[in-house]
Scaffold this motif. Structure first.
Motif, PDB file in Angstrom:
ATOM      1  N   LEU A 176       0.816  -1.217   0.000  1.00 25.98           N
ATOM      2  CA  LEU A 176       0.000   0.000   0.000  1.00 25.98           C
ATOM      3  C   LEU A 176       0.850   1.268   0.000  1.00 25.98           C
ATOM      4  CD1 LEU A 176      -2.722  -0.984   2.645  1.00 25.98           C
ATOM      5  CD2 LEU A 176      -2.736  -1.366   0.179  1.00 25.98           C
ATOM      6  N   GLY A 177       2.164   1.105   0.106  1.00 28.95           N
ATOM      7  CA  GLY A 177       3.058   2.262   0.114  1.00 28.95           C
ATOM      8  C   GLY A 177       3.183   2.928   1.471  1.00 28.95           C
ATOM      9  N   CYS A 178       2.914   2.185   2.538  1.00 30.94           N
ATOM     10  CA  CYS A 178       3.001   2.785   3.873  1.00 30.94           C
ATOM     11  C   CYS A 178       3.764   1.898   4.862  1.00 30.94           C
ATOM     12  CB  CYS A 178       1.616   3.123   4.409  1.00 30.94           C
ATOM     13  SG  CYS A 178       0.488   1.717   4.523  1.00 30.94           S
ATOM     14  N   GLY A 179       4.677   1.089   4.336  1.00 32.21           N
ATOM     15  CA  GLY A 179       5.450   0.190   5.184  1.00 32.21           C
ATOM     16  C   GLY A 179       6.270   0.923   6.238  1.00 32.21           C
ATOM     17  N   ASP A 180       6.921   2.030   5.841  1.00 33.87           N
ATOM     18  CA  ASP A 180       7.736   2.794   6.791  1.00 33.87           C
ATOM     19  C   ASP A 180       6.873   3.416   7.878  1.00 33.87           C
ATOM     20  OD1 ASP A 180       9.982   2.164   5.336  1.00 33.87           O
ATOM     21  OD2 ASP A 180      10.022   4.069   4.244  1.00 33.87           O
ATOM     22  N   VAL A 181       5.687   3.873   7.505  1.00 36.45           N
ATOM     23  CA  VAL A 181       4.764   4.493   8.462  1.00 36.45           C
ATOM     24  C   VAL A 181       4.309   3.457   9.488  1.00 36.45           C
ATOM     25  CG1 VAL A 181       2.540   5.661   8.694  1.00 36.45           C
ATOM     26  CG2 VAL A 181       4.028   6.219   6.780  1.00 36.45           C
ATOM     27  N   LEU A 182       4.015   2.242   9.017  1.00 36.84           N
ATOM     28  CA  LEU A 182       3.600   1.188   9.935  1.00 36.84           C
ATOM     29  C   LEU A 182       4.746   0.817  10.880  1.00 36.84           C
ATOM     30  CD1 LEU A 182       1.480  -0.894  10.876  1.00 36.84           C
ATOM     31  CD2 LEU A 182       2.463  -2.466   9.190  1.00 36.84           C
ATOM     32  N   GLU A 183       5.936   0.678  10.355  1.00 40.67           N
ATOM     33  CA  GLU A 183       7.076   0.299  11.182  1.00 40.67           C
ATOM     34  C   GLU A 183       7.363   1.339  12.272  1.00 40.67           C
ATOM     35  OE1 GLU A 183       8.903  -2.509  11.593  1.00 40.67           O
ATOM     36  OE2 GLU A 183       7.338  -3.297  10.283  1.00 40.67           O
ATOM     37  N   ALA A 184       7.009   2.584  12.019  1.00 40.84           N
ATOM     38  CA  ALA A 184       7.235   3.630  13.016  1.00 40.84           C
ATOM     39  C   ALA A 184       6.407   3.425  14.283  1.00 40.84           C
ATOM     40  CB  ALA A 184       6.944   5.005  12.418  1.00 40.84           C
ATOM     41  N   VAL A 185       5.267   2.727  14.168  1.00 39.00           N
ATOM     42  CA  VAL A 185       4.433   2.494  15.359  1.00 39.00           C
ATOM     43  C   VAL A 185       4.583   1.068  15.899  1.00 39.00           C
ATOM     44  CG1 VAL A 185       2.712   4.225  14.773  1.00 39.00           C
ATOM     45  CG2 VAL A 185       2.358   1.861  14.047  1.00 39.00           C
TER      46      VAL A 185
END
Length: 186
Positions: A176-185
């Motif tokens: 979805l193009g949000c892997g880095d955002v998920l890993e941040a939490v």
């Protein structure tokens, strides 16, 4: 051990947060929590994962009914958060059909306080009303992320026999193009 994240799709991209699920007891509670994480019409995804057992993705678009996908219904049925996601609709059951088959007033006299019938063991707890068993494997809307970058086949592949690892939601987020955002939490 559980992991949960809210991913809101905004004009500026995806924003992630870790929700407090302590007060979540119903699908409506979970949907309200998701709606509060985004603006009125934004798409919000809720990721829930029980380590190496199952994962669920709930999609909330504004005031529409949530769309749900669960990687393994039988595993989720043994989990308090999983039970919230396993609605009759997700399991493919019609509650009206169950009402016709079962008179709950008649059954009450045969049910022990632990929720099993006299003489039954706890395995009966996996069965729903009228003996409907929760299926093993994926249930729900496997295409709920198709317009965001992950088709149903790809989502189902993450749920396949023995394929579930702690990385499934990471792979979904990457698609979805949000892997880095998920890993941040995480």
């Amino acid at each position: 051990m559980y992991f949960a994240a809210l991913l809101a799709r905004t004009e500026d991209g995806w924003q992630a947060s870790e929700p407090d699920l302590d007060d979540v007891e119903t699908l409506a509670d979970l949907s309200d929590l998701a709606r509060a994480a985004g603006d009125e019409e934004e798409t919000v995804l809720v990721f829930i994962e029980q380590e190496d057992a199952w994962f669920g993705v709930i999609r909330v678009d504004g005031e529409e009914d949530p769309r749900i996908y669960v990687s393994d219904a039988a595993a989720a049925a043994r989990s308090s958060y999983g039970e919230i996601l396993l609605t009759d609709e997700v399991l493919g059951r019609d509650p009206a059909d169950l009402d016709d088959l079962v008179d709950l007033d008649e059954i009450d006299q045969f049910v022990d306080l632990d929720g099993t019938e006299d003489g039954d063991d706890d395995d009966a707890a996996e069965a729903g009303p009228a003996g409907d068993h929760v299926p093993t494997g994926p249930v729900g809307d496997s295409d709920l992320l198709a317009d965001l970058g992950m088709n149903g086949k790809e989502l189902l592949a993450l749920s396949g026999d023995g394929a579930l690892t702690g990385e499934a939601l990471g792979e979904v987020a990457d698609a979805l193009g949000c892997g880095d955002v998920l890993e941040a939490v995480r």
